[in-house]
Design an enzyme around this catalytic site. Structure first.
Site, PDB file in Angstrom:
ATOM      1  N   GLU A  25       0.983  -1.197   0.133  1.00  0.00           N
ATOM      2  CA  GLU A  25      -0.029   0.067  -0.045  1.00  0.00           C
ATOM      3  C   GLU A  25       0.940   1.302  -0.007  1.00  0.00           C
ATOM      4  OE1 GLU A  25      -1.364   1.686   3.551  1.00  0.00           O
ATOM      5  OE2 GLU A  25      -1.119   0.107   4.992  1.00  0.00           O
ATOM      6  N   LYS A 159      -4.113  -1.074  13.908  1.00  0.00           N
ATOM      7  CA  LYS A 159      -3.588   0.207  14.306  1.00  0.00           C
ATOM      8  C   LYS A 159      -3.570   0.032  15.902  1.00  0.00           C
ATOM      9  CE  LYS A 159      -5.420   3.179  11.453  1.00  0.00           C
ATOM     10  NZ  LYS A 159      -5.476   4.541  10.820  1.00  0.00           N
TER      11      LYS A 159
HETATM   12  N1  PSU Z   1      -1.753   1.908  10.478  1.00  0.00           N
HETATM   13  C1  PSU Z   1      -0.840   2.595  10.454  1.00  0.00           C
HETATM   14  N2  PSU Z   1      -0.802   3.752   9.992  1.00  0.00           N
HETATM   15  C2  PSU Z   1      -1.407   4.112   9.001  1.00  0.00           C
HETATM   16  C3  PSU Z   1      -2.569   3.121   8.369  1.00  0.00           C
HETATM   17  C4  PSU Z   1      -2.471   1.996   9.180  1.00  0.00           C
HETATM   18  O1  PSU Z   1      -0.158   2.412  11.770  1.00  0.00           O
HETATM   19  O2  PSU Z   1      -1.212   5.315   8.301  1.00  0.00           O
HETATM   20  C5  PSU Z   1      -3.488   3.331   7.416  1.00  0.00           C
HETATM   21  C6  PSU Z   1      -3.572   2.062   6.343  1.00  0.00           C
HETATM   22  O3  PSU Z   1      -3.395   2.514   5.200  1.00  0.00           O
HETATM   23  C7  PSU Z   1      -5.089   1.662   6.722  1.00  0.00           C
HETATM   24  C8  PSU Z   1      -5.446   2.951   7.024  1.00  0.00           C
HETATM   25  O4  PSU Z   1      -5.451   0.998   5.656  1.00  0.00           O
HETATM   26  O5  PSU Z   1      -4.559   3.631   7.605  1.00  0.00           O
HETATM   27  C9  PSU Z   1      -6.900   2.873   7.923  1.00  0.00           C
HETATM   28  O6  PSU Z   1      -7.435   4.206   7.932  1.00  0.00           O
HETATM   29  P1  PSU Z   1      -9.219   4.499   8.210  1.00  0.00           P
HETATM   30  O7  PSU Z   1      -9.145   3.949   9.574  1.00  0.00           O
HETATM   31  O8  PSU Z   1      -9.410   5.734   8.061  1.00  0.00           O
HETATM   32  O9  PSU Z   1      -9.879   3.402   7.437  1.00  0.00           O
END
Ligand code: PSU
Ligand code: MN
Length: 303
Positions: A25, A159
Site C-alpha cells: 500500500e 493500528k
Molecule cells: N496503520 C498505521 N498507519 C497508517 C495506516 C495503518 O499504523 O497510516 C493506514 C492504512 O493504510 C490503513 C488506514 O488502511 O490507515 C486505515 O484508515 P481508516 O481508519 O481511515 O480506514
C-alpha cells in the site's frame, strides 16, 4: 476501468506467467511514516518481497492513473509531494481521485480492490484499520473490504490506537478468517501479545497458502487476515506502548490536531516518548510482513 489502469511491465509479466506477486500500500508512505524514512522503508519492503521470491507491486493513484507496481522514482515523487496534495484513498475515494486526475495513496481497502482487479492474491502492510475506541460506529472500510474482496492481507494486527476486541468482532461478522502467524493471540502492532485469542494459529507460510487456496476453492469472496507479530527483539512492552499512545493521543487532542494530521503527529510523539523504539518496531514489522507475504505468494503458486 482499463484506461485508468497502469500496470508496471515487470508486474504484468509475473502475473501473465503466474509467478508470485505481492501488493503493497502507499498510505503508510504518505500518511503513516515520516519523510524521508518513508521512502527507505517502502523500498526495503520491496526488497524483502523480492528476497522471498516474489515481485512487489506498490499501489497508488498517480495523476488519476491507478498504478500497480510503482517505480522507485514514482515512490520518491509521491513521498515528496507537499502535505495535503495526496488524497488518502479508501474504497469511496478511488473514483474521485481517478476522475479528478489526482494523486492518491491507497489504504488497505483500496489496495485490496486494486490487487483483486489485476489478480494479485497477497498483500503486506503494517496495521489495518479497525473499530475506534469509544466510537463503535467508526469502523474502518478495511474491515468491510476484508469481508468482500478475496485478497490475503499480512499485517501485525490493527493500528494500535483502536479497540482490538471490537475489531475482531466485526471481522467475525464479515466472515474473515483471522490467523496468527506463529502466535495464538492477536498481536497489537508495536507489541507482540494481547490477551485476544485468534481463530487459528499457523506455523508456516505453506499453511497460510493452503487456507487461502481452500477459500478460493469454495468460491469465497472474502479475504484472509494473517497476523504476524513484530519480531520479538524489536517488540515494545504493551504497557509502555499503550501509555505512549494514550499520552500522544491526548496531546494531539489538546493541540487541536485533527483528521489526517493525527496519525503522523501521534506516531512522531510515540517515537519520542519511547526513545525511538516504536519507529524501530514499526520498520521491523513492515519488513518482516513483506518477507512473509512474499513466501506465502510463492507457496500459493506451488500449490
Ligand atoms: N496503520 C498505521 N498507519 C497508517 C495506516 C495503518 O499504523 O497510516 C493506514 C492504512 O493504510 C490503513 C488506514 O488502511 O490507515 C486505515 O484508515 P481508516 O481508519 O481511515 O480506514
Ligand atoms: Mn475511520
Amino acid at each position: 476501468m482499463h484506461k485508468h489502469l497502469n500496470v508496471n511491465p515487470e508486474v504484468k509479466r509475473a502475473l501473465d506467467d503466474r509467478r508470485p506477486v505481492v501488493a503493497l500500500e502507499s498510505t503508510l508512505i504518505t500518511h503513516g511514516l515520516p519523510y524521508p524514512t518513508n521512502i527507505d522503508i517502502a523500498l526495503q519492503m520491496e526488497s524483502a518481497v523480492r528476497e522471498s521470491g516474489a515481485v512487489p507491486a506498490t499501489m497508488a493513484v498517480l495523476d488519476g492513473a491507478v498504478t500497480v507496481g510503482m517505480t522507485e522514482d514514482q515512490i520518491r515523487d509521491l513521498a515528496e509531494r507537499p502535505a495535503g496534495t495526496v488524497r488518502k484513498c479508501s474504497r469511496r475515494d478511488l473514483p474521485i481521485a481517478i476522475a479528478n486526475r489526482e494523486y492518491g495513496a491507497t489504504t488497505v481497502a483500496a489496495t485490496m480492490i486494486v490487487a483483486n482487479m489485476v489478480g494479485i492474491n497477497v498483500f503486506a502492510t503494517g496495521g489495518i484499520g479497525g473499530v475506534h475506541r469509544g466510537q463503535p460506529h467508526d469502523v474502518s472500510a478495511d474491515l468491510i473490504e476484508l469481508g468482500r474482496t478475496p485478497v490475503a492481507v499480512v499485517c501485525s494486527g490493527p493500528k494500535s490506537i483502536l479497540d482490538l476486541a471490537l475489531t475482531l468482532e466485526v471481522l467475525e461478522t464479515q466472515g474473515v478468517p483471522v490467523l496468527g502467524f506463529r502466535t495464538d493471540v492477536l498481536p497489537s502492532f508495536y507489541s507482540s501479545h494481547t490477551d485476544l485469542q485468534l481463530d487459528q494459529r499457523i506455523d508456516s507460510t505453506v499453511e497460510a497458502a493452503r487456507i487461502i487456496a481452500a477459500a478460493r476453492s469454495i468460491g469465497a469472496q472474502h479475504g484472509v487476515l494473517i497476523n504476524a507479530p513484530v519480531p520479538e527483539e524489536h517488540a515494545l512492552d504493551i504497557g509502555i506502548a499503550e501509555a505512549a499512545i494514550e499520552q500522544a493521543t491526548a496531546e494531539a487532542e489538546e493541540a487541536g490536531i485533527s483528521g489526517k494530521d493525527i496519525t503522523p503527529f501521534v506516531l512522531e510523539r510515540v517515537s519520542k516518548l519511547t526513545d525511538g523504539k516504536s519507529r524501530v518496531a514499526n520498520t521491523a514489522l513492515l519488513i518482516n510482513n513483506a518477507r512473509i507475504a512474499g513466501k506465502i505468494a510463492a507457496d500459493l503458486c506451488q500449490l
